[in-house]
Design an enzyme around this catalytic site. Structure first.
Site, PDB file in Angstrom:
ATOM      1  N   THR A 215       0.848  -1.176   0.000  1.00  5.46           N
ATOM      2  CA  THR A 215       0.000   0.000   0.000  1.00  5.46           C
ATOM      3  C   THR A 215       0.884   1.225   0.000  1.00  5.46           C
ATOM      4  O   THR A 215       2.070   1.123  -0.295  1.00  5.46           O
ATOM      5  CB  THR A 215      -0.940  -0.018   1.208  1.00  5.46           C
ATOM      6  N   GLU A 301     -10.186   8.903  -0.532  1.00  7.86           N
ATOM      7  CA  GLU A 301     -10.376  10.354  -0.600  1.00  7.86           C
ATOM      8  C   GLU A 301     -11.822  10.717  -0.944  1.00  7.86           C
ATOM      9  O   GLU A 301     -12.335  10.335  -1.993  1.00  7.86           O
ATOM     10  CB  GLU A 301      -9.410  10.963  -1.619  1.00  7.86           C
ATOM     11  N   ASN A 423      -8.350  16.187  -5.009  1.00  5.47           N
ATOM     12  CA  ASN A 423      -7.264  15.993  -5.964  1.00  5.47           C
ATOM     13  C   ASN A 423      -7.070  17.200  -6.878  1.00  5.47           C
ATOM     14  O   ASN A 423      -5.963  17.440  -7.363  1.00  5.47           O
ATOM     15  CB  ASN A 423      -7.497  14.718  -6.766  1.00  5.47           C
TER      16      ASN A 423
END
Length: 428
Positions: A215, A301, A423
């Site tokens: 990860t 996110e 983002n």
């Protein structure tokens, strides 16, 4: 039309609980012989955010690691990959705020100098110190925070849950919370007795997640006396079944790193792959990784849901995994979940587009245990009931291809307005 009973999801027989393990406190410091710390060293502009972590074994220990397969790998990955190949390490120093990726020779020198500085402070061989970074790509990592931060963080080292938590917090980027887990349980000995061992760790990861190795950044520890070969085998198996089954946005990071320290401080016999204790310890390592992997998916996110995708009845394991990722990565599936829409058509379309052979007449689909498609045809459902079910924080999707016996599970999250916002503003 077949009977509309819910699909039967295979259960796992290697859960840590089946070997007598149970959750415990301590995170990466749950294992005897491990210390950790997390401080604000100055890698970030915000002095209120911790940005340097240090995890240290009391002595040089067995170490196993996996790293990103992204060809644009960061300087810390290159340095740590070479050092971890020895099968032993003493410490890892991590920073957030700057990935030290696409930084050329200066980036490599910075990573190496950071290891040397930590080694000097710990009075150990610098080849036994690993390094990891996360944050913005393509910006040179300043060295000054190491100069002032390393003495401070070494002084802060402690073998406490609070210290482990500080380290977990220091590696966060867009994560909304720290991610930790630990288990304790018996390691069987050849004479029929057992020794209590611990496995714990932390992870960071919220975006740029489809690891294809481990990860974002993960540090694990155990006090089980694993041999280097056994540690590598246990970690690799766990990573393949957990972190490699997580996707937030299908992007593999330049910095992915997963490190396991095995101090051996629990005592007992050395554990190789043939030892009676190996299945139990390996299950505990996998259990910690499963817990952390699910936390990553749940904290994707901007996400509001943890989504589990089970693909059943595939002809091969590779087919099952390919379909699972096709569904988990589908923007249309992920946005439907965000909109609380039981749109099984998007799931069927995602499965059908990825090139895996199956007959649509054999396909069954469930949402949260409720049949919505059988033999390729819709099953009438209570839309109001399904809307209530989609209010839950965890959404389960199961699809059977009717083509074999293979099964794969992937964890993901929904796709929301906030993912685009986070983002879109990441560097600003």
């Amino acid at each position: 039309m077949r009977s509309c009973k819910p699909l039967v999801i295979p259960t796992q027989d290697d859960a840590p609980q089946s070997f007598g393990f149970s959750p415990c406190e301590g995170g990466v410091c749950a294992a005897v012989g491990m210390r950790a710390a997390g401080i604000s060293a100055g890698f970030r502009k915000n002095p209120q955010r911790k940005d340097m972590a240090l995890v240290v074994a009391d002595k040089t220990s067995v170490c196993a690691a996996t790293f990103t397969q992204n060809r644009f790998c960061a300087a810390p990955v290159q340095v740590s990959r070479a050092r971890a190949a020895s099968g032993h390490a003493r410490a890892v120093v991590l920073n957030s705020g700057n990935a030290n990726a696409a930084t050329g020779e200066p980036g490599l020198r910075c990573a190496e100098k950071a290891c040397a500085l930590v080694a000097q402070a710990l009075n150990c061989d610098e080849r036994d110190v690993l390094v990891a970074s996360t944050g913005v790509i393509g910006v040179q990592l300043p060295f000054e925070p190491y100069v002032t931060g390393v003495p401070a963080i070494v002084d802060a080292l402690a073998a406490t849950p609070a210290a482990a938590h500080d380290a977990a917090c220091a590696v966060m980027t867009t994560d909304t919370h720290s991610k930790e887990a630990a288990f304790a349980g018996p390691a069987p000995q050849a004479d029929g007795s057992s020794v209590t061992v611990h496995v714990g760790g932390f992870v960071k990861g919220s975006g740029m997640i489809q690891p294809n190795m481990a990860t974002m950044l993960c540090v694990l520890s155990t006090d089980a006396p694993l041999t280097p070969e056994a540690a590598h085998a246990a970690l690799l198996s766990a990573v393949r079944q957990t972190f490699n089954k997580v996707t937030v946005d299908s992007d593999t990071s330049t910095n992915d790193t997963c490190i396991l320290f095995a101090t051996g401080a629990a005592g007992g016999e050395d554990i190789d792959e043939a030892s009676p204790a190996f299945p139990a310890v390996a299950a505990a390592i996998k259990g910690v990784c499963t817990n952390l992997a699910r936390q990553i998916a749940a904290d994707g996110e901007g996400s509001t849901k943890l989504v589990t995708v089970d693909v059943l009845g595939a002809a091969t394991q590779a087919d099952a995994e390919k379909v699972a990722f096709a569904i988990a990565n589908s923007p249309l599936v992920k946005t439907a979940i965000f909109g609380h829409d039981a749109n099984w058509g998007r799931v069927a379309a995602a499965a059908g587009k990825c090139g895996v052979p199956f007959s649509q007449e054999d396909v069954d689909i469930d949402f949260m245990g409720v049949p919505v498609l059988r033999a390729g045809l819709p099953v009438p459902m209570d839309e109001e009931d399904m809307l209530r079910r989609f209010e839950q924080p965890e959404i389960d999707i199961a699809i059977s291809l009717g083509a074999g016996e293979a099964h794969s599970r992937v964890w993901t999250c929904d796709l929301t307005h906030d993912y685009v916002k986070i983002n879109g503003e990441y560097r600003t």
